[in-house]
Scaffold this motif. Structure first.
Motif, PDB file in Angstrom:
ATOM      1  N   ALA A 246     -54.085   3.184  89.407  1.00 42.91           N
ATOM      2  CA  ALA A 246     -53.838   4.370  90.399  1.00 42.91           C
ATOM      3  C   ALA A 246     -55.110   4.440  91.133  1.00 42.91           C
ATOM      4  O   ALA A 246     -54.875   4.744  92.301  1.00 42.91           O
ATOM      5  N   TYR A 247     -56.534   4.456  90.479  1.00 47.62           N
ATOM      6  CA  TYR A 247     -57.434   4.310  91.205  1.00 47.62           C
ATOM      7  C   TYR A 247     -57.438   3.247  92.430  1.00 47.62           C
ATOM      8  O   TYR A 247     -58.136   3.309  93.385  1.00 47.62           O
ATOM      9  N   LEU A 248     -57.036   2.015  92.005  1.00 43.52           N
ATOM     10  CA  LEU A 248     -57.151   0.963  92.853  1.00 43.52           C
ATOM     11  C   LEU A 248     -56.028   0.962  94.074  1.00 43.52           C
ATOM     12  O   LEU A 248     -55.976   0.142  94.852  1.00 43.52           O
ATOM     13  N   GLY A 249     -55.196   1.964  93.760  1.00 40.81           N
ATOM     14  CA  GLY A 249     -53.873   1.967  94.774  1.00 40.81           C
ATOM     15  C   GLY A 249     -52.707   1.072  94.580  1.00 40.81           C
ATOM     16  O   GLY A 249     -51.901   0.741  95.584  1.00 40.81           O
ATOM     17  N   LEU A 250     -52.686   0.592  93.490  1.00 40.05           N
ATOM     18  CA  LEU A 250     -51.665  -0.436  93.167  1.00 40.05           C
ATOM     19  C   LEU A 250     -50.490   0.215  92.389  1.00 40.05           C
ATOM     20  O   LEU A 250     -49.512  -0.277  92.018  1.00 40.05           O
ATOM     21  N   HIS A 251     -50.251   1.461  92.368  1.00 40.59           N
ATOM     22  CA  HIS A 251     -49.298   2.108  91.704  1.00 40.59           C
ATOM     23  C   HIS A 251     -48.276   2.561  92.957  1.00 40.59           C
ATOM     24  O   HIS A 251     -48.714   2.939  94.211  1.00 40.59           O
ATOM     25  N   GLY A 271     -58.022   4.275  97.348  1.00 43.81           N
ATOM     26  CA  GLY A 271     -59.162   3.619  96.876  1.00 43.81           C
ATOM     27  C   GLY A 271     -59.565   2.624  97.786  1.00 43.81           C
ATOM     28  O   GLY A 271     -59.310   2.529  98.742  1.00 43.81           O
ATOM     29  N   ARG A 272     -60.566   1.484  97.272  1.00 43.66           N
ATOM     30  CA  ARG A 272     -61.286   0.651  97.980  1.00 43.66           C
ATOM     31  C   ARG A 272     -60.075  -0.497  98.658  1.00 43.66           C
ATOM     32  O   ARG A 272     -59.714  -1.282  97.669  1.00 43.66           O
ATOM     33  N   ALA A 273     -59.755  -0.591  99.874  1.00 44.80           N
ATOM     34  CA  ALA A 273     -59.107  -1.715 100.229  1.00 44.80           C
ATOM     35  C   ALA A 273     -59.533  -3.146 100.028  1.00 44.80           C
ATOM     36  O   ALA A 273     -58.649  -4.090  99.759  1.00 44.80           O
ATOM     37  N   GLN A 274     -60.762  -3.181  99.872  1.00 46.12           N
ATOM     38  CA  GLN A 274     -61.021  -4.627  99.733  1.00 46.12           C
ATOM     39  C   GLN A 274     -61.115  -5.109  98.385  1.00 46.12           C
ATOM     40  O   GLN A 274     -60.404  -6.147  98.225  1.00 46.12           O
TER      41      GLN A 274
END
Length: 412
Positions: A246-251, A271-274
């Protein structure tokens, strides 16, 4: 009792508001230059608490404030909806709302990284910027060929020695040749800068056991591992792999209300798109390498298509990163010769001397028979994983009544 101070931060100044004994008052502006900011902080108390929103310079301001007050809270602006959706929005109002939310302990905060994590973030972002600049220049060269009706280059690397010789021999207007020469000079300069950045990052990777452990995962090289470590910092602050995902935005986004089934949409991209992009690139490589990750990719691709499958594989990589780091174990299905080859390549990038006339670490990867044997072992594991998940089906949401408030009974 300490005071609660809210700072509405801009590039050159910050507007302050103070909550003391339940009374909100304005505290004027503070200059954001280091010397002026330190002078302003002399008026703070050791038991004060300060809140500010996450902006480009909030990290530096929070670092200065940490040694002067009891607590510094950097709020997530996406979650501070009271400010974002206010009908009347001024610097004074924003600072007052931040101070009031802090006093009520109702301010969603972000994690403040340590100095090494900040440095890694700057280094990985600098490298990503150099790569984007190189890609932009290469695209301009291809655009010149396209608009002059030239065929597709017959070489693998258009920007290598053979490719440049081919470019110089093409029938192009003089101004186009001059443009290509200028682009090549810029490309060479960026290549030198990229080599320096890679050398610095390689030295960081060699000194970090977490990075070396993550490199045992197929598709994950030092750059990807460093990007993950720079984004996450301390893996222990996440209680589960789902929290890291969830922190990395993959949820996927979820919407659910009442007795209606949950609706899942695209990933949140928080989170960080990179880092998220690096994991997706690593997923493409892992999907082509033998092993359970490729079997997982194929299974999702058959049901949902390749785009969803590669994002799901990136999510799986994030889960693996959490488990390997927290458990302190290498990837179980790693290929030893390939891992040694990756680490030797990393050492050479960092400036290690080359081993001439004798076999150094990583040489086993050149043994075709050994490489074939390792590949066969991993392919057996891939087939075993395919057999294991052959009967798996997506779980449908359980239909709940109105009396149980949507709580499912715990399974034994």
């Amino acid at each position: 009792m300490g005071r609660y101070i809210g700072l509405d931060v801009h590039r050159d100044f910050a507007h302050a508001a103070i909550v003391e004994d339940g009374i909100v008052s304005d505290a004027g502006r503070a200059d954001c230059r280091p010397a002026a900011l330190r002078e302003w902080m002399t008026g703070l108390r050791s038991d004060d608490e300060v809140a500010l929103e996450a902006t480009g310079n909030s990290d530096a301001i929070a670092t200065l404030l940490t040694s002067h007050v009891a607590r510094v809270v950097v709020s997530n602006p996406l979650k501070t909806r009271a400010i974002a959706e206010a009908n009347i929005k001024t610097d004074k109002v924003d600072a007052r709302i931040l101070a009031q939310l802090l006093a009520a302990d109702f301010l969603p905060s972000v994690w403040l990284p340590d100095e090494r994590t900040r440095r890694l973030r700057r280094q990985t972002m600098r490298r990503a910027h150099l790569v984007r600049q190189r890609t932009r220049l290469k695209n301009q060269v291809h655009a010149i060929l396209h608009r002059n009706l030239l065929p597709h280059p017959p070489v693998t690397d258009l920007f290598g020695t053979v490719g440049r010789r081919w470019l110089a021999g093409q029938d192009l207007p003089n101004d186009e040749h001059h443009t290509i020469e200028a682009l090549m000079r810029q490309l060479d300069f960026l290549g030198e800068e990229l080599a320096l950045a890679d050398r610095e990052l390689a030295a960081e990777a060699l000194a970090d056991p977490v990075v070396r452990r993550l490199m045992t995962i197929p598709g994950v090289d030092a750059v990807v591992a460093l990007s993950v470590v720079a984004a996450v910092g301390d893996f222990g602050r996440f209680s589960s792999s789902d929290k890291l995902v969830a922190y990395l935005g993959l949820h996927p986004r979820v919407r659910q209300s009442g007795n209606q089934p949950a609706s899942h949409g695209r990933i949140t991209k928080a989170g960080r798109a990179q880092t998220r992009g690096m994991l997706v690139e690593a997923a493409w490589v892992a999907a082509r390498a033998p092993g359970p990750l490729r079997a997982f990719y194929k299974r999702v691709k058959a049901r949902r298509g390749f785009q969803v499958a590669v994002v799901a594989t990136a999510r799986k990589l994030a889960v693996l990163c959490w488990h390997l780091t927290v458990d302190g174990q290498d990837y179980a299905f790693a290929r030893p010769s390939l891992v040694a080859f990756k680490q030797r390549k990393l050492a050479l990038t960092a400036g290690a001397p080359r081993a001439h006339a004798h076999r150094g670490p990583g040489y086993d990867y050149n043994d075709k028979q050994l490489r074939r044997h390792e590949r066969e072992v991993i392919e057996v594991a891939e087939r075993a994983y395919e057999t294991l998940i052959a009967g798996w089906q997506p779980r449908r949401p359980a239909h709940t009544g109105t009396a149980d408030f949507g709580v499912r009974p715990r399974q034994a």
